[in-house]
Scaffold this motif. Structure first.
Motif: not given
Length: 511
Positions: A150-172
Motif C-alpha cells: 500500500s505504501v509502494a502504490a501510494h509513492i509510485m502509483g504504478d509499482v513498476t521496475e522503472e519507478n522502483t529504480r527511480a525511487v531506489d536512486d533518490a538518495v544514492p
C-alpha cells in the motif's frame, strides 16, 4: 526510542504554500539558541511525528517536527504517484521556518531514523543543510517499500521496475554527484540490523569524497534488530546533537561503539565494595539501655544511655532527620539528652555507631512513646513500660481485688518491677531494672542465691538500678527484695528476661 511523557510546549500548524499542505509541530528555542533541528519520522510512530515523545524536551534549539502523512499514507517525504511536488512542499516548509527565525542552512540539523533517516539524508544533501544525522536509513527506498504494497502504490502509483529504480536512486544519486560535500554527516547502523548488508553497507564508499562523513558502527549485545539500534544509542545521539546545536561538529571518522559484556564477572568489584562499604555488618550496632525499645515514658526530658564499643561517636536520627552525634567514652559508654523536650506521642529513633575512620554500624531501633502523666500515675524520676494491667508472670504485684494501677505505689507486700517487662528481650551487655516499692528504704537483687546489688528507694517509692557489669547472654530470673526501715524483706518480685547481643560488651569485671 525510549518512551517518555513530552513536557516541552509546541504549536501545531499547516503550511499550505506548496502543492501539498504539510502538517508540522514547532517548539521555540530556550536560552537564545540560534539553531533549528528538523525532525523526520520513522514508521509506526504516534501521529506520524518522530522523536516527539519527550526525548527532545531539554534541547535548547528550535525544533520542527514534520508529519509524514499525505492523503492518508506515508511517503518518505518524497512523492505521491511519482509527483515530487510533495518533496518540494516539505522543502518549502523548512525554508519558511528557517527564514522566519532569521537563521541560515548552516544553523540547521536534519535528523531522523529509519524512514526519517533516509529523508534527513535526502533533504540535507539536496538542499545544502550543514548537519545531517541519519540513523539506520534505507538507501534503496524503492526496493524496501515493496514489502509494504500500500505504501509502494501510494509513492509510485504504478509499482513498476522503472519507478522502483527511480525511487531506489533518490538518495544514492545525490551522494554519487557529491551534493553538499561540506556537510557534517553522521550515519549510524549496526551489524545486528538485518537491513545493514543491503541498505547501508554497499553505499558507504560513496561518501569517500565528503569532508566530514562519520560512520558509527554500533556492535552491541543489547541490539537485536533494526528497531533496537536507535534505543541503544539514544544517550550518544543526544550528546552529538547538543554538540551540533552549539556549533561544534565532531570529526569521528569510522568508529565502532558497543561491546558491552552483560555476563561479565563482578566478583572482584563486589568484594571490594563489600570490604570498603561505609556500613560494616561486622561493626556491632550500638546498645541502647534507656529508654528501652517500645517503652512509654512520662517525662519529656529523656536521657539516652548505652554502649558502643569501638566507636568514637553515635549518630541519632528520627524520621530521617539528624538529631545529634554524642561522643563515646573510651570504655564504650555514651549518653545524650536532647536540649528540648520531646513531644507527646511516638518517637521512632534510630541510632548507629561511627568509628574513627568513619565506618558505620547497622542501625539500632530505639522507639519509645512519651505519654502525659502525673506523679499519681508515673513516679517522678522514673520512666517505665506502659502496662495497663499487672502481668500474671510478675511476682509482688497487688493481690487480687487491689484497685491500684500497675504504677501506683503498692502496699508493703512487695516491690513492683516495671523494667524489664516480663519475658522481654533486653539488648546487652548492660541491663537496668526499675520499679516501685512503697514504704521501703532499699531493694536488693538476687539471682540463683547470689546477691547482685542494692538500690535506694526514693521518697515517692521509685527505684532504679544498673549493674555496671556485663550480663551473660541468655535467660535470667532476678528476685527483687524490698526492705522497709527497721524491718525484714517483703516477699520478693521475680522478673524474667533474656539478654541478647551480650558479646558486644566492653571489658569489665563480672559479678
Amino acid at each position: 526510542m525510549p518512551k517518555a511523557a513530552p513536557t516541552r510546549p509546541f504549536e501545531n500548524g499547516i503550511d499550505a504554500s506548496g502543492t501539498y499542505p504539510v502538517e508540522y509541530r514547532f517548539s521555540h528555542a530556550t536560552k537564545g539558541s540560534q539553531h533549528l533541528v528538523v525532525v523526520f519520522a520513522n514508521f509506526s510512530v504516534p501521529g506520524d511525528y518522530g522523536w516527539s515523545n519527550g526525548v527532545f524536551d531539554k534541547l535548547r534549539a528550535n525544533v520542527l517536527w514534520i508529519r509524514d502523512r499525505f492523503h492518508g499514507k506515508n511517503s518518505y517525504y518524497l512523492c505521491k504517484g511519482m509527483d515530487f511536488g510533495l518533496e518540494q512542499s516539505v522543502a518549502g516548509l523548512i525554508s519558511n521556518v528557517l527564514r522566519s527565525l532569521g537563521l541560515t542552512p548552516d544553523q540547521c540539523t536534519m535528523w531522523g531514523g529509519s524512514k526519517g533517516g533516509s529523508a534527513a539524508l535526502y533533504f540535507g544533501l539536496k538542499y545544502g543543510y550543514r548537519n545531517i544525522v541519519s540513523i539506520v536509513p534505507q538507501f534503496r527506498i524503492g526496493t524496501y517499500i515493496l514489502k509494504y504494497p500500500s505504501v509502494a502504490a501510494h509513492i509510485m502509483g504504478d509499482v513498476t521496475e522503472e519507478n522502483t529504480r527511480a525511487v531506489d536512486d533518490a538518495v544514492p544519486a545525490l551522494v554519487r554527484a557529491g551534493a553538499n560535500r561540506g556537510a557534517n554527516i553522521y550515519l549510524l547502523s549496526s551489524p545486528q540490523d538485518e537491513q545493514y548488508p543491503e541498505q547501508v553497507e554497499p553505499f558507504l564508499p560513496l561518501f569517500a569524497g565528503y569532508e566530514n562523513f562519520n560512520f558509527i558502527f554500533s556492535d552491541s549485545p543489547h541490539i537485536s534488530d533494526h528497531a533496537r539500534v536507535t534505543s541503544r544509542n539514544v544517550p550518544m545521539l543526544m550528546g552529538l546533537l547538543n554538540f551540533l546545536i552549539d556549533g561544534v561538529a565532531p570529526r569521528l571518522g569510522f568508529v565502532c561503539n558497543g561491546g558491552e559484556r552483560p555476563d561479565a564477572d563482578r566478583s572482584g568489584i563486589t568484594s571490594f565494595l563489600r570490604a570498603t562499604a561505609k556500613v560494616q555488618p561486622g561493626f556491632a550496632a550500638p546498645t541502647v539501655l534507656t529508654p528501652a525499645s517500645g517503652e512509654t515514658v512520662y517525662e519529656q526530658n529523656v536521657v539516652f544511655r548505652g554502649s558502643a564499643p569501638g566507636a568514637v561517636r553515635v549518630s541519632v536520627w528520627e524520621r530521617g532527620k539528624f538529631l545529634a552525634s554524642p561522643e563515646v567514652a573510651p570504655d564504650g559508654s555514651w549518653s545524650w539528652q536532647r536540649d528540648q523536650a520531646w513531644s507527646t506521642g511516638d518517637h521512632p529513633v534510630r541510632i548507629l555507631a561511627v568509628d574513627a575512620v568513619g565506618y558505620q554500624s547497622p542501625w539500632t531501633e530505639a522507639d519509645f512513646t512519651v505519654a502525659e502523666g502525673s506523679p499519681a500515675t508515673a513516679p517522678a524520676g522514673f520512666t517505665g513500660m506502659d502496662t495497663a494491667e499487672p502481668s500474671p508472670r510478675m511476682s509482688g504485684t497487688a493481690p487480687v481485688g487491689n484497685t491500684y494501677p500497675q504504677h501506683v505505689a503498692a502496699p508493703a507486700l512487695g516491690p513492683v518491677v516495671v523494667r524489664p517487662a516480663p519475658g522481654q528481650y533486653v539488648s546487652g551487655p548492660l541491663v537496668s531494672l526499675a520499679g516501685h516499692a512503697a514504704g521501703a528504704a532499699h531493694v536488693e537483687f538476687v539471682e540463683d542465691g547470689l546477691r547482685l546489688g542494692t538500690a535506694p528507694v526514693g521518697p515517692d517509692g521509685g527505684w532504679s538500678w544498673e549493674s555496671g557489669w556485663s550480663w551473660t547472654q541468655g535467660p535470667h530470673a532476678v528476685e527483687v527484695h524490698a526492705f522497709a526501715p527497721h524491718a525484714g524483706p517483703t516477699p520478693p518480685a521475680v522478673v524474667t528476661f533474656t539478654v541478647v547481643n551480650a558479646e558486644a560488651a566492653p571489658s569489665s569485671p563480672g559479678y
